[in-house]
Design an enzyme around this catalytic site. Structure first.
Site, short mmCIF file in Angstrom:
data_model
loop_
_atom_site.label_atom_id
_atom_site.label_comp_id
_atom_site.label_asym_id
_atom_site.label_seq_id
_atom_site.Cartn_x
_atom_site.Cartn_y
_atom_site.Cartn_z
N ARG A 55 54.74 55.98 43.46
CA ARG A 55 53.75 55.44 42.50
C ARG A 55 53.56 53.94 42.73
O ARG A 55 52.52 53.38 42.37
CB ARG A 55 54.17 55.74 41.05
N ASP A 181 29.01 50.59 44.25
CA ASP A 181 29.46 51.93 44.65
C ASP A 181 28.62 52.31 45.88
O ASP A 181 27.44 52.62 45.77
CB ASP A 181 29.23 52.91 43.49
N LYS A 206 33.73 62.03 49.65
CA LYS A 206 32.44 62.34 50.28
C LYS A 206 32.50 62.04 51.78
O LYS A 206 33.24 62.68 52.50
CB LYS A 206 31.33 61.55 49.58
N1 PLP Z 1 30.27 57.71 42.88
C1 PLP Z 1 29.27 58.48 43.33
C2 PLP Z 1 27.99 57.84 43.80
C3 PLP Z 1 29.41 59.87 43.33
O1 PLP Z 1 28.38 60.65 43.75
C4 PLP Z 1 30.62 60.46 42.88
C5 PLP Z 1 30.83 61.92 42.86
O2 PLP Z 1 29.93 62.69 43.08
C6 PLP Z 1 31.64 59.60 42.42
C7 PLP Z 1 31.44 58.24 42.44
C8 PLP Z 1 32.93 60.16 41.88
O3 PLP Z 1 33.77 60.50 42.91
P1 PLP Z 1 34.93 61.62 42.76
O4 PLP Z 1 34.26 62.93 42.64
O5 PLP Z 1 35.73 61.41 44.01
O6 PLP Z 1 35.72 61.28 41.52
#
Ligand code: PLP
Length: 395
Positions: A55, A181, A206
């Site tokens: 952790r 993001d 992803k």
């Molecule tokens: N940010 C974006 C643009 C996403 O499309 C997603 C999930 O689809 C996330 C964050 C969240 O990621 P996670 O599913 O790994 O928690």
């Protein structure tokens, strides 16, 4: 002392000895705890100089962090159990006071919107959705002086592309922390820190992983901005497990070659779709009809991204379902970033946790379909989508 069988069972075969071999891929270290022959070494490890308890820090996650930091052009990176955990850690890291403002995109990922809405309500923080692609978005940020601004490099699901450099300058002027993001383009398509962001966030579930077999998330930035997140993670326990970190690192090895192909295939599929009379509109930043085409050419690299969206003329939920069930090559899966094409009905999947009013405000209609274009032959993907559109439209 001759140890008895129970003791042997517990301790035998626990040290690797005698090999000079360096594995091409790192081994998976599932150990949650490590012990040391010397108490001084244990003490150093507990101070963070070595691996004591998973952790606090762990080898597979640390290797992944090193690789993602290098891809993002960042000094440091911290990995989490999911993209949502990464986004949550960013919120938690801010010294919120009641009445502070948080800005996020009107049409961003619905789950991020739901999370931040929930946290803002608890902290007395005002959440202000903003169309970050509008020409006066930088002026709004300077005027509102938010504590935190979150942008999406390519928004989910409408694929809008804000001018990250202009937003970064506005955030600097307003004294706001700016997080991007960049999950949709991945670090292949945008290195948000180089455009002026303080933090670059990835859902590694992803494109970085690329094979839909591990969840994960990362936040990258300067060492001084990442250190507090790393310390907070020891308390929150939101760590990435060794198997997920290992799989993600293995996937990431092919990120540039995969993304080059995903981007090229997406461009081809978007062009083919844009010729269909059954579609209301095709949304792809690489098409000259896209409202942010010129900005995208400046802020995205290596193409216009791996994602395409479109609206089927006159379609609602029923026609959307019929379309998804008619797919033969692409799969109706609620995610993105796989080697195979994944297709999603936006209103009932990524934007499911938004209210109907929030969806309307964001411009997410019931007819909107989002496609994560895979590595199949792009003409097979386009043929499959177009045939399913015909069935969805009842022809
Ligand atoms: N940010 C974006 C643009 C996403 O499309 C997603 C999930 O689809 C996330 C964050 C969240 O990621 P996670 O599913 O790994 O928690």
């Amino acid at each position: 002392m001759k140890t008895k069988q129970k003791t042997v069972a517990v301790h035998a075969g626990s040290r690797l000895t005698g090999s000079k071999a360096v594995p091409v891929m790192p081994p998976i270290f599932p150990a949650a705890v490590n012990w040391f022959d010397s108490s001084d070494d244990l003490s150093d490890a507990l101070d963070g100089k070595d691996y004591a308890y998973a952790r606090i820090s762990a080898p597979n996650a640390a290797l992944l962090e090193e690789a993602v930091a290098a891809l993002e052009g960042a000094e440091a990176c911290v990995a989490y159990a999911s993209g949502m955990a990464a986004l949550r850690s960013l919120f938690d890291a801010q010294p919120w006071k009641a009445g502070d403002v948080l800005v996020m995109p009107t049409d961003g990922y619905g789950v991020t919107r739901a999370l931040y809405k929930n946290l803002c309500a608890r902290w007395g923080v005002e959440l202000r959705p903003l169309d970050q692609t509008s020409p006066d978005a930088p002026a709004r940020i300077r005027e509102w002086r938010p504590r935190l601004v979150l942008a999406e490099s390519i928004s989910n699901p409408l694929l809008r592309v804000p001018d990250i450099r202009a937003l970064a300058q506005a955030c600097k002027d307003a004294g706001a922390v700016f997080a991007v993001d960049a999950t949709f383009p991945s670090p292949f398509g945008q290195r948000a820190l180089e455009l002026g962001a303080d933090y670059a966030v990835q859902s590694t579930s992803k494109w970085l992983n690329g094979h839909s077999d591990a969840l994960g998330g990362t936040v990258s930035g300067s060492k001084s901005s990442i250190d507090p997140l790393r310390s907070a993670r020891i308390l929150s326990g939101d760590v990435l497990g060794p198997f997920e970190a290992w799989l993600t690192l293995r996937g990431l090895r092919t990120l540039p070659v995969r993304m080059k192909a995903h981007n090229e295939h997406a461009a081809h599929v978007a062009k083919r779709l844009s010729e269909s009379p059954l579609l209301e509109r095709v949304i792809y930043p690489g098409l000259s009809s896209h409202p942010d085409h010129a900005v995208a050419a400046r802020v995205l690299e290596g193409g216009f991204g791996p994602m395409v969206a479109f609206e089927i003329k006159g379609a609602g939920q029923k026609e959307g379902d019929r379309f998804l069930e008619a797919l033969r090559v692409a799969k109706p899966g609620p995610s993105l970033g796989d080697v195979g094409t994944l297709v999603m009905h936006a209103a009932s999947a990524s934007a499911r946790r938004m209210t109907p009013e929030e969806r309307a405000q964001a411009g997410i209609r019931d007819s909107l379909i989002r496609v994560s274009v895979g590595l199949e032959d792009p003409d097979d993907v386009a043929d499959d989508l177009l045939a399913a559109v015909e069935k969805g439209a009842g022809r």
